[in-house]
Design a protein around this motif. Structure first.
Motif, short mmCIF file in Angstrom:
data_model
loop_
_atom_site.label_atom_id
_atom_site.label_comp_id
_atom_site.label_asym_id
_atom_site.label_seq_id
_atom_site.Cartn_x
_atom_site.Cartn_y
_atom_site.Cartn_z
N GLU A 1 40.24 84.21 24.72
CA GLU A 1 40.38 85.53 25.34
C GLU A 1 41.72 86.15 24.97
O GLU A 1 41.81 87.34 24.67
CB GLU A 1 40.26 85.41 26.85
CG GLU A 1 40.36 86.76 27.54
CD GLU A 1 40.12 86.62 29.04
OE1 GLU A 1 40.95 87.16 29.80
OE2 GLU A 1 39.15 86.00 29.44
N ALA A 2 42.75 85.33 24.96
CA ALA A 2 44.07 85.83 24.58
C ALA A 2 44.07 86.25 23.11
O ALA A 2 44.69 87.25 22.72
CB ALA A 2 45.13 84.76 24.82
N THR B 1 33.93 87.70 22.35
CA THR B 1 33.94 87.35 23.77
C THR B 1 32.53 87.20 24.31
O THR B 1 32.23 86.26 25.07
CB THR B 1 34.70 88.42 24.57
OG1 THR B 1 36.04 88.53 24.07
CG2 THR B 1 34.76 88.05 26.05
N VAL C 1 46.06 82.06 30.31
CA VAL C 1 44.79 82.72 30.63
C VAL C 1 45.03 83.76 31.72
O VAL C 1 45.49 83.43 32.81
CB VAL C 1 43.74 81.69 31.08
CG1 VAL C 1 42.44 82.38 31.47
CG2 VAL C 1 43.50 80.67 29.97
N LYS C 2 44.71 85.01 31.41
CA LYS C 2 44.99 86.10 32.34
C LYS C 2 44.34 85.92 33.71
O LYS C 2 45.00 86.14 34.74
CB LYS C 2 44.55 87.43 31.72
CG LYS C 2 45.34 87.84 30.49
CD LYS C 2 46.80 88.11 30.84
CE LYS C 2 47.56 88.60 29.60
NZ LYS C 2 49.00 88.79 29.91
N SER D 1 44.06 80.50 24.40
CA SER D 1 42.66 80.77 24.76
C SER D 1 42.08 81.83 23.84
O SER D 1 42.78 82.69 23.31
CB SER D 1 42.56 81.24 26.21
OG SER D 1 43.15 82.51 26.31
N ARG E 1 35.58 82.99 34.37
CA ARG E 1 36.28 84.05 33.65
C ARG E 1 36.96 83.60 32.36
O ARG E 1 37.14 84.41 31.46
CB ARG E 1 37.34 84.68 34.56
CG ARG E 1 36.78 85.34 35.82
CD ARG E 1 35.79 86.41 35.47
NE ARG E 1 35.37 87.18 36.64
CZ ARG E 1 34.29 87.93 36.69
NH1 ARG E 1 33.51 88.03 35.63
NH2 ARG E 1 33.96 88.59 37.78
N ALA E 2 37.37 82.34 32.29
CA ALA E 2 38.08 81.87 31.09
C ALA E 2 37.08 81.59 29.98
O ALA E 2 35.95 81.17 30.24
CB ALA E 2 38.89 80.62 31.42
N ARG F 1 47.17 74.70 29.40
CA ARG F 1 46.78 75.85 28.59
C ARG F 1 46.37 77.03 29.44
O ARG F 1 46.37 78.18 29.00
CB ARG F 1 45.61 75.46 27.66
CG ARG F 1 45.28 76.52 26.64
CD ARG F 1 44.36 75.96 25.56
NE ARG F 1 43.08 75.55 26.09
CZ ARG F 1 42.03 76.37 26.21
NH1 ARG F 1 42.15 77.64 25.87
NH2 ARG F 1 40.89 75.93 26.67
N GLY F 2 46.03 76.77 30.71
CA GLY F 2 45.64 77.84 31.60
C GLY F 2 46.75 78.82 31.91
O GLY F 2 46.50 79.93 32.41
N ILE G 1 37.21 75.85 29.20
CA ILE G 1 38.09 74.91 29.88
C ILE G 1 37.58 73.52 29.58
O ILE G 1 36.40 73.21 29.79
CB ILE G 1 38.14 75.16 31.40
CG1 ILE G 1 39.03 74.12 32.08
CG2 ILE G 1 36.77 75.21 32.03
CD1 ILE G 1 39.29 74.40 33.56
N ALA H 1 38.41 79.88 36.44
CA ALA H 1 38.41 79.45 35.04
C ALA H 1 36.98 79.25 34.53
O ALA H 1 36.65 79.63 33.40
CB ALA H 1 39.21 78.15 34.89
#
Length: 671
Positions: free
Chosen positions: A453-454, A498, A181-182, A451, A333-334, A177-178, A337, A330
């Motif tokens: 974030e996405a 977020t 993730v940007k 994610s 910033r993610a 899935r990462g 996880i 991750a």
């Protein structure tokens, strides 16, 4: 609440500080080939002009027409520029005929088989030493500004390789899935960019690095053409071609792979994952081979085994340190996880450490050769520092593994409560965390999940589109028909989401503990990578020991020589002993003293004493010496020339009467 950004900036500052300290304070790259012998030798005095000069190195080197220059006492070049390679690691250059007497200078600048520049100079004399006006130009190969830039480029290339390979491996093997993730994408793309830029820079600097050392020569296209014909040039060019393939790999991983994951086509995802894994492994191994084919592993003993072992070592380093960096990003910033990804990486890291230990042990034996080299050479001491850092890294990794276990246990508790009832989940989580957030954090994620974030970014993007295209239908109860206002509200909601997720992450003590331990691992990894870069630019311990051994042997042979030889001419009063001293007992000028004694130890004043020196190995001699009488039983001669070092046969002729004389001899190493 604990802040995250300052800690991440501290890591970046640490990275830059360590890099600057190691590169700015480092001396020019140590050569991996050393001059172990020459003919004529250093300081030798020969009676006849040699036809050539030969140089013997500890390993094979690359030479060109100007690699070896021989200058006469006036500084004029007297070699013909034709370099020969008669055997092994010995190289020759021819000399012009009719050379005058005096001191000659031999200057050499070559490239060792493991791509490092080697330069030096020494003198020898014909007939007798003399003053010389020969000036050897400043040999700055491997040093100066270009040397520092080249060292920085090597470090960046290693770091880029680690991030590119390790980051991609982390995504495919641990956290599919990462890929969406940007921040994770930036790690992999940043690694590719750094490695590509560093490789181009190294290719441009290579000619100046091994040659003049001038910054102006970096963009000399004629030098670049010469570099492309060398082993190092071929390795760098191959790396660029492989990086082109890596760019395609990245495009598929972060493009088609993410799209298939969002669509939820499991069969296509499985096939694509297999293809990416195989293709990525081939590209990664190829990139590792570009180092193995041009550096330490390509020279010395067992190169056929050493090169694949070196590739495995590099891949293990990348999987461990690159994956560690991606995990750190991750965690910081993610949005989330899962523990599944962390557990998978823990297993990958353990396997990498096992491979590192096995390959590192073999490489250490190959490069050191003896236990004494471990503490007695620069390479050995750097290796001990590297081993110590790896031990620290493993210790911190064990702490991270404990935090992972706690997170797993906590996730199990949350999952049980979620099964028992939705309200239980809410009660078991941190205040402010929803049941859905707790479940998403605790339970392992699937490839089809996107994610948060996405999702937030997607919401903001849709809001912006709505602002430009469609008016938003708003009811009278507090809502507005203004599309600009609707877009602003959507962005605010995304930012709040977020921020809420960030608060949830920061409130989790287990996750916070894991982040701190992984951050410590990454900091040690930065230092470890810097030490490894310096280690690859250091003369191997085995070579350094060989040079030291040869130097010690030469020093042991040099020094005042004393011989004691009995004689018997066969006549009356014909027995006695000859004592012979040669000082300083090395090539060049020496002073000789001969003492003749009777059996009772008193001086024996014989009519004549003569000495002859012969070096059969070089077909030199006999060189006759007739010492002058100084006192009863004592003769002396000054200016006795020993042209080259070797095992000399020293013959002493003693005449005790008009008809009684004898010649006695003894071998001795001089020089």
């Amino acid at each position: 609440m604990k802040t995250i950004a300052p800690r991440f900036r501290h890591l970046v500052l640490l990275f830059l500080a360590v890099t600057g300290a190691l590169l700015a304070g480092a001396a020019p790259a140590s050569a991996h080939a050393a001059l172990t012998g020459s003919d004529p030798g250093q300081g030798a005095v020969v009676q006849q002009a040699p036809q050539q000069v030969s140089l013997t190195f500890s390993e094979e080197v690359a030479m060109s027409g100007g690699s070896v220059r021989v200058l006469d006492p006036s500084g004029k070049r007297v070699d013909n520029g034709k370099v020969g390679h008669p055997k092994g690691t010995t190289y020759t250059v021819g000399l012009h005929a009719g050379l005058p007497d005096g001191t000659f200078t031999v200057a050499y600048q070559v490239v060792s088989a493991d791509s490092h520049p080697v330069s030096g100079a020494y003198t020898f004399s014909i007939g007798a030493p003399s003053k010389t006006s020969a000036v050897v130009a400043d040999q700055n190969a491997g040093g100066g500004v270009v040397g520092t830039l080249y060292g920085a480029g090597r470090y960046v290339s290693y770091a880029g390789f680690v991030l590119l390979v390790g980051g991609a491996a982390f995504v495919l093997a641990c956290w599919p899935r990462g890929a969406a993730v940007k921040p994770v994408q930036r790690v992999v793309v940043g690694g590719w960019t750094a490695l590509t830029a560093a490789t181009i820079a190294l290719l441009l600097m290579r000619g100046s690095y091994t040659g003049s050392g001038k910054v102006s020569d970096i963009f000399d296209m004629s030098l670049l053409g010469q570099v492309l014909q060398t082993k190092s040039g071929a390795a760098l060019t191959s790396r660029l071609l492989l990086l082109a393939a890596a760019a395609l790999f990245i495009a598929v991983l972060f493009g088609a792979y993410v799209k298939r994951a969002e669509e939820g086509d499991k069969k296509e995802i499985k096939d694509l994952t297999f293809g990416l894994a195989v293709g990525g492994a081939v590209v990664a191994a190829g990139l590792g081979a570009t180092w193995a084919m041009a550096e330490h592993a390509s020279t010395g003993i067992q190169t056929g085994l050493a090169m694949p072992v070196d590739v495995l070592h590099l891949l293990a380093v990348a999987a461990w340190l690159g994956g560690l960096t991606t995990l750190l990003v991750a965690l910081y910033r993610a949005p989330s996880i899962g523990t599944t990804a962390v557990r998978r990486f823990s297993r990958v890291a353990f396997g990498s450490v096992v491979v590192l230990a096995a390959t590192g042990l073999y490489q250490s034996w190959r490069q050191l050769g003896s236990w004494s080299a471990l503490t007695g050479t620069t390479y050995g001491r750097l290796l001990l520092i590297k081993v110590g850092l790896v031990a620290v890294l493993v210790g911190i990794a064990w702490i991270s593994r404990r935090w992972t276990g706690r997170i797993t246990a906590s996730a199990g508790t949350v999952a049980e409560q979620r099964t028992a009832g939705g309200t239980s989940v809410t009660q078991a989580t941190t205040p402010g965390m929803t049941a859905e957030t707790a479940a998403g954090t605790a339970v392992g994620e699937s490839a089809a999940e996107v994610s948060a974030e996405a999702e937030s970014a997607e919401k903001a993007e849709k809001a912006e589109k709505a602002e430009k295209k469609e008016p938003v239908a708003v009811a009278a109860g507090g809502r507005s028909d203004n599309p600009r206002r609707a877009a602003q509200l959507a962005r605010q909601r995304a930012a709040m989401t977020t921020a809420r997720e960030k608060r949830v992450r920061d409130a989790d003590p287990h996750r916070f503990g894991l982040r701190r331990s992984v951050l410590a691992e990454a900091a040690v990894a930065v230092v470890l990578l810097a030490v490894t870069t310096v280690l690859t630019s250091t003369e191997p311990g085995r070579t350094e020991e060989e040079v030291k051994s040869a130097s010690s042997a030469a020093q042991a042979q040099a020094g005042p020589l004393s011989l004691k030889v009995p004689f018997d001419t066969g006549g009356t009063d014909g027995k006695g002993t000859v004592l012979l001293d040669i000082d300083p007992g090395r090539t060049g000028d020496n002073e000789m003293h001969v003492y003749v004694q009777r059996p009772n130890g008193k001086g024996f004043d014989v009519p004549e004493v003569k000495v002859a020196l012969t070096l059969k190995a070089k077909n030199i001699g006999p060189l006759s010496v007739t010492p002058a009488r100084i006192a009863t039983g004592h003769w002396s001669a000054s200016g006795v020339q020993i042209p080259v070092a070797g095992d000399w046969k020293i013959e002493v002729t003693v005449r005790t009467s008009d008809i009684d004389q004898v010649t006695v001899s003894k071998n001795a190493k001089i020089g």
